[in-house]
Design an enzyme around this catalytic site. Structure first.
Site, short mmCIF file in Angstrom:
data_model
loop_
_atom_site.label_atom_id
_atom_site.label_comp_id
_atom_site.label_asym_id
_atom_site.label_seq_id
_atom_site.Cartn_x
_atom_site.Cartn_y
_atom_site.Cartn_z
CG ASP A 86 97.26 25.04 16.74
OD1 ASP A 86 97.07 24.03 17.05
OD2 ASP A 86 98.62 25.11 16.09
CG HIS A 87 98.73 24.37 20.79
ND1 HIS A 87 98.85 23.42 21.50
CD2 HIS A 87 99.17 24.07 19.66
CE1 HIS A 87 99.48 22.78 20.80
NE2 HIS A 87 99.53 22.92 19.51
CD GLU A 138 98.29 18.34 23.28
OE1 GLU A 138 97.96 19.31 22.37
OE2 GLU A 138 99.70 17.81 23.49
N GLY A 184 107.96 22.17 15.87
CA GLY A 184 109.28 22.61 15.10
C GLY A 184 110.07 21.96 14.36
CB SER A 261 107.76 23.21 10.98
OG SER A 261 107.65 23.59 12.50
P1 13P Z 1 105.27 21.48 13.02
O1 13P Z 1 105.96 22.29 13.90
O2 13P Z 1 105.45 20.17 13.01
O3 13P Z 1 104.55 21.88 11.80
O4 13P Z 1 103.56 21.27 13.79
C1 13P Z 1 102.66 22.29 13.92
C2 13P Z 1 101.70 21.90 14.87
O5 13P Z 1 101.55 20.90 15.56
C3 13P Z 1 100.72 23.05 15.27
O6 13P Z 1 99.81 22.67 16.29
#
Ligand code: 13P
Length: 315
Positions: A86-87, A138, A184, A261
């Site tokens: 992720d990212h 992205e 978040g 989150s």
């Molecule tokens: P949330 O903070 O809304 O859970 O998003 C998590 C997210 O996008 C991880 O890449």
């Protein structure tokens, strides 16, 4: 290590089915054994495919060997589970994840100028293709803080007129877009704010058969916030994306929805409540079991009520 040897799949076949049958694959972040087990339990219970998402900082926290040891120990056989970075913020970070056995990576070049984002995404795609690993890119920037590497105070919506060029030039497998979600627990100033469905609609019309991704989609359940605050926590003014809005996005070609989150809140609420109710307990297995149950319950709720992915796992 090749991901296939770990029973994992990449996201390409998953997304093709999700697009066809109008549901989203949940991407849930994990960072320890408890979060991983809870996600796998929820997937098994609901027969939903899932993407196990690991941020760069979560990878650092677990360490390569512990992380891949847990994945191997989970003995995944179902052909419905992907392991996704992720990212990823650099080619090296994505390459590293691919080399240790991830089946999918995200290159997040959203803060870069368009041409640089294209160039770097393409480099990751070229490497990933050699191993049949899928790549998410992205366009547009989400505000909020996800972890130490992923934070921004600006929310720049994706420009629909950029998407065809971007996808064509990078050859990425899926595209994360910015339509008003954020990372978040503090996503909204008031409950009347809405996602930009007009932008999503324009993007979906330009890329009708292409998998789109929504980050920052946690609902921030107020009952969990209440439990946390009742038991010594202090989380004020947290507000998420209403479930109905995420459901609507899912009906409009969003086929991967990222949630982190909500599970963090479930984990924290369960532990705070458990310790407060039983102050004499000092056996972590007891309160961590309560926390796992609460997280599994949260994942099952999101799978069944928001993603529409229950029962969609391949047999
Ligand atoms: P949330 O903070 O809304 O859970 O998003 C998590 C997210 O996008 C991880 O890449």
């Amino acid at each position: 290590m090749n991901y296939k040897d770990l029973g994992l799949v990449n996201t390409k076949i998953m997304f093709a089915d999700a697009l066809k049958r109008k549901y989203a694959i949940p991407a849930f972040n994990f960072y320890n054994m408890e979060t991983l087990k809870s996600i796998l339990d929820a997937s098994e219970n609901t027969k939903s495919p899932v993407i196990l998402a690991v941020s760069e900082s979560a990878l650092k926290y677990m360490g390569d060997d512990f992380l891949m040891g847990m994945i191997s120990g989970a003995k995944i056989k179902s052909k419905n589970i992907a392991l996704h970075l992720d990212h990823g913020h650099s080619f090296e970070s994505c390459k590293h994840a691919i080399d240790i056995g991830f089946s999918s990576v995200m290159f997040d070049g959203s803060e870069l100028p368009f041409s640089e984002n294209v160039k770097q995404t393409k480099k990751v795609v070229n490497y990933a293709k050699k191993f049949n690993v899928s790549v998410e890119a992205e366009l547009g920037t989400l505000s909020g803080i996800e972890d130490e590497n992923t934070k921004s105070d600006k929310n720049i919506y994706t420009n629909p007129s950029d998407v065809i060029n971007f996808v064509h030039e990078t050859d990425c497998d899926s595209l994360a877009i910015a339509i008003g979600t954020s990372h978040g627990a503090y996503k909204r100033n008031n409950s009347s704010e809405k996602l930009r469905f007009d932008i999503l609609d324009q993007i979906a019309q330009k890329l009708p058969k292409f998998p789109l991704v929504l980050h920052g989609s946690s609902n921030i359940p107020q009952n969990l916030i209440k439990i946390i605050n009742k038991n010594g926590g202090k989380i004020t003014d947290a507000m998420g994306i209403p479930a109905a809005q995420v459901r609507r996005a899912v009906s409009m070609n969003i086929c991967k929805v990222n949630v982190d989150s909500d599970a963090r809140l479930a984990f924290t609420a369960a532990i705070r409540e458990s310790l407060f109710k039983k102050p004499e307990n000092f056996d972590p297995r007891k309160y961590l079991t309560v926390a796992m149950n609460k997280m599994t319950e949260t994942y099952i709720h999101e799978i069944t009520e928001i993603m529409n992915s229950a029962g969609k796992a391949k047999k």
